[in-house]
Scaffold this motif. Structure first.
Motif, PDB file in Angstrom:
ATOM      1  N   LYS A 159      17.567  -0.376   2.804  1.00  0.00           N
ATOM      2  CA  LYS A 159      16.158  -0.685   2.672  1.00  0.00           C
ATOM      3  C   LYS A 159      15.689  -2.049   2.668  1.00  0.00           C
ATOM      4  N   THR A 160      14.509  -2.420   2.653  1.00  0.00           N
ATOM      5  CA  THR A 160      13.994  -3.925   2.538  1.00  0.00           C
ATOM      6  C   THR A 160      13.866  -4.109   1.199  1.00  0.00           C
ATOM      7  N   ALA A 161      13.795  -5.436   1.006  1.00  0.00           N
ATOM      8  CA  ALA A 161      13.807  -5.985  -0.403  1.00  0.00           C
ATOM      9  C   ALA A 161      12.330  -5.541  -1.194  1.00  0.00           C
ATOM     10  N   PRO A 162      12.031  -5.760  -2.167  1.00  0.00           N
ATOM     11  CA  PRO A 162      10.505  -5.585  -2.910  1.00  0.00           C
ATOM     12  C   PRO A 162       9.575  -6.479  -2.278  1.00  0.00           C
ATOM     13  N   ASN A 163       8.601  -5.674  -2.160  1.00  0.00           N
ATOM     14  CA  ASN A 163       7.330  -6.398  -1.156  1.00  0.00           C
ATOM     15  C   ASN A 163       7.629  -6.871   0.091  1.00  0.00           C
ATOM     16  N   VAL A 164       8.489  -6.171   0.721  1.00  0.00           N
ATOM     17  CA  VAL A 164       8.822  -6.508   2.268  1.00  0.00           C
ATOM     18  C   VAL A 164       8.771  -5.186   3.028  1.00  0.00           C
ATOM     19  N   GLN A 181       3.235  -8.654  10.784  1.00  0.00           N
ATOM     20  CA  GLN A 181       4.905  -8.762  10.756  1.00  0.00           C
ATOM     21  C   GLN A 181       5.222 -10.049  11.213  1.00  0.00           C
ATOM     22  N   LEU A 182       4.529 -10.874  11.772  1.00  0.00           N
ATOM     23  CA  LEU A 182       4.626 -12.361  12.133  1.00  0.00           C
ATOM     24  C   LEU A 182       4.670 -12.998  10.693  1.00  0.00           C
ATOM     25  N   ALA A 183       3.671 -12.615  10.024  1.00  0.00           N
ATOM     26  CA  ALA A 183       3.541 -13.481   8.562  1.00  0.00           C
ATOM     27  C   ALA A 183       4.872 -13.172   7.931  1.00  0.00           C
ATOM     28  N   GLU A 184       5.561 -11.778   7.701  1.00  0.00           N
ATOM     29  CA  GLU A 184       6.607 -11.437   6.937  1.00  0.00           C
ATOM     30  C   GLU A 184       7.626 -12.200   7.532  1.00  0.00           C
ATOM     31  N   ILE A 185       7.820 -12.313   8.905  1.00  0.00           N
ATOM     32  CA  ILE A 185       9.038 -12.915   9.433  1.00  0.00           C
ATOM     33  C   ILE A 185       8.897 -14.563   8.926  1.00  0.00           C
ATOM     34  N   ALA A 186       7.872 -15.092   8.911  1.00  0.00           N
ATOM     35  CA  ALA A 186       7.497 -16.575   8.425  1.00  0.00           C
ATOM     36  C   ALA A 186       8.159 -16.627   6.941  1.00  0.00           C
ATOM     37  N   ILE A 187       7.576 -15.730   6.268  1.00  0.00           N
ATOM     38  CA  ILE A 187       7.827 -15.784   4.595  1.00  0.00           C
ATOM     39  C   ILE A 187       9.566 -15.617   4.511  1.00  0.00           C
ATOM     40  N   GLU A 225      -3.967 -15.926  12.528  1.00  0.00           N
ATOM     41  CA  GLU A 225      -4.037 -14.956  11.609  1.00  0.00           C
ATOM     42  C   GLU A 225      -2.906 -14.759  10.771  1.00  0.00           C
ATOM     43  N   ALA A 226      -1.481 -14.870  11.518  1.00  0.00           N
ATOM     44  CA  ALA A 226      -0.430 -15.019  10.726  1.00  0.00           C
ATOM     45  C   ALA A 226      -0.278 -15.995   9.836  1.00  0.00           C
ATOM     46  N   VAL A 227      -0.709 -17.097  10.130  1.00  0.00           N
ATOM     47  CA  VAL A 227      -0.783 -18.295   9.408  1.00  0.00           C
ATOM     48  C   VAL A 227      -1.628 -18.032   8.114  1.00  0.00           C
ATOM     49  N   ARG A 228      -2.867 -17.413   8.244  1.00  0.00           N
ATOM     50  CA  ARG A 228      -3.648 -17.028   7.176  1.00  0.00           C
ATOM     51  C   ARG A 228      -3.119 -16.263   6.230  1.00  0.00           C
ATOM     52  N   LEU A 229      -2.342 -15.208   6.638  1.00  0.00           N
ATOM     53  CA  LEU A 229      -1.661 -14.279   5.979  1.00  0.00           C
ATOM     54  C   LEU A 229      -0.684 -14.770   4.934  1.00  0.00           C
ATOM     55  N   VAL A 230       0.206 -15.637   5.762  1.00  0.00           N
ATOM     56  CA  VAL A 230       1.379 -16.417   4.913  1.00  0.00           C
ATOM     57  C   VAL A 230       0.817 -17.278   3.754  1.00  0.00           C
ATOM     58  N   LYS A 231      -0.468 -18.047   4.076  1.00  0.00           N
ATOM     59  CA  LYS A 231      -0.995 -18.942   2.898  1.00  0.00           C
ATOM     60  C   LYS A 231      -1.504 -17.923   1.962  1.00  0.00           C
ATOM     61  N   THR A 232      -2.009 -16.939   2.263  1.00  0.00           N
ATOM     62  CA  THR A 232      -2.545 -15.790   1.325  1.00  0.00           C
ATOM     63  C   THR A 232      -1.613 -15.262   0.179  1.00  0.00           C
ATOM     64  N   LYS A 233      -0.463 -14.828   0.900  1.00  0.00           N
ATOM     65  CA  LYS A 233       0.552 -14.213   0.375  1.00  0.00           C
ATOM     66  C   LYS A 233       1.524 -15.197  -0.396  1.00  0.00           C
TER      67      LYS A 233
END
Length: 333
Positions: free
Chosen positions: A145-150, A187-193, A230-238
């Motif tokens: 499984k994936t890590a928490p919140n992923v 998905q791109l935001a999660e890849i970046a994180i 949009e991915a950049v925005r999501l990363v900065k929000t999360k």
């Protein structure tokens, strides 16, 4: 100390238990022999038909005597096999998995190895010399499984380029180069994180993450550019703690002279050590171009976003590739 040497140093220091589901595969056994000789693990579990493993070990001049190597036959009924089947039912009952199906599924070497890691009977797993990436990922997704919140697991490469002015003394993270073909913005935001965390774990430096595109700060208009924005925005929000910026072209991400012209106010441009490609095609092509033209070291792909360390191998992996990947997973465990 280069990247591989550092990972081996950390693996030797941490002394973790490695699970190799393809224990019968000749290159894997040759790698296991080197791992033992270099003292990089406390224990290695080899999964497969014991007779086949012993025959290949004999050809590799590898002794399986002693406590270091554990050989497990997944087809053999045991308390552990039943425990693993019961856990698999619990994980997959929402998909209609029955105990009879689970018992059969646990006879598959990848599933058995993944369950060992999930339940703490091993610390990390490396496979793929004899299975496709899809096979390895399926066992990872369904069992570890994936890590928490992923929500989405992905992959990265560690690139070691000759020009030490780039990245972190020549080391950079490239993602995703092996897993998600056409990531959407989420998905791109999660890849970046995940890649930013990989940068911390693998390179031991703070991530400076560039979200790549054929556009820099709106220099081009296209739906593919909008996705990165949009991915950049999501990363900065999360994760407002992460130093992430984009969309930007590769030269703006890496070259300070270009960054001054295209993105003069960016804290990432010209300094990036973590590069996020907009899709799998560009990522896969990009790392191979750098590997071939720049004579760079390319280590990976390393899976990221999973709850426990797991990594996939190319079916064309060399013994050295397998040793290096195992060392990295042991260090992360």
């Amino acid at each position: 100390m280069d990247f591989v040497q550092r990972q081996k140093f950390l693996a030797k220091k941490s002394q973790k238990h490695l699970v190799l589901p393809e224990g019968y595969e000749p290159r894997t056994l040759q790698a296991a022999k080197i791992l033992k000789e270099e003292g990089l693990a406390s224990k290695i579990t080899l999964i497969g038909d014991p007779k086949e493993i012993e025959a290949v070990a004999f050809e590799c001049a590898l002794s399986l005597d002693g406590d270091f190597f554990e050989v497990i036959d997944p087809n053999k009924e045991s308390d552990k096999a039943e425990e693993y089947a019961q856990e698999y039912v619990r994980l997959r009952q929402h998909k209609g998995k029955t105990i009879e199906q689970a018992r059969l599924d646990m006879k598959k070497v990848l599933n058995y190895g993944a369950m060992m890691v999930r339940l703490g009977d091993g610390d990390c797993m490396v496979a793929g010399a004899d299975h496709t990436t899809g096979d390895v990922l399926r066992s990872g997704f369904e069992i570890i499984k994936t890590a928490p919140n992923v929500k989405y697991a992905s992959s990265c490469f560690v690139m070691d380029v000759p020009d030490k002015s780039m990245g972190a003394d020549g080391l950079l993270i490239f993602a995703d180069c092996a897993t998600i073909p056409s990531p959407n913005a989420e998905q791109l935001a999660e890849i970046a994180i995940a890649a930013s965390e990989s940068c911390r774990n693998f390179l031991r430096v703070e991530p400076i993450c560039a979200m790549l595109s054929f556009s820099t700060y709106g220099s081009a208009s296209h739906p593919d550019v909008d996705k990165v924005v949009e991915a950049v925005r999501l990363v900065k929000t999360k994760r407002p703690d992460l130093n992430v910026d984009g969309e930007m072209q590769l030269d703006a991400a890496l070259a300070s002279s270009v960054a001054k012209k295209k993105a003069p106010n960016s804290s990432v441009a010209g300094k990036a050590n973590t590069l996020i490609f907009p899709d799998l095609q560009s990522g896969n092509i990009g790392y191979k171009l750098v590997q071939r033209f720049a004579k760079a070291g390319a280590y990976g792909p390393f899976m990221q976003g999973f709850a426990k360390p797991i990594s996939d191998l190319s079916r064309g992996a060399t013994v050295e590739d397998i040793v290096n990947t195992c060392a990295v997973m042991l260090a992360q465990a």
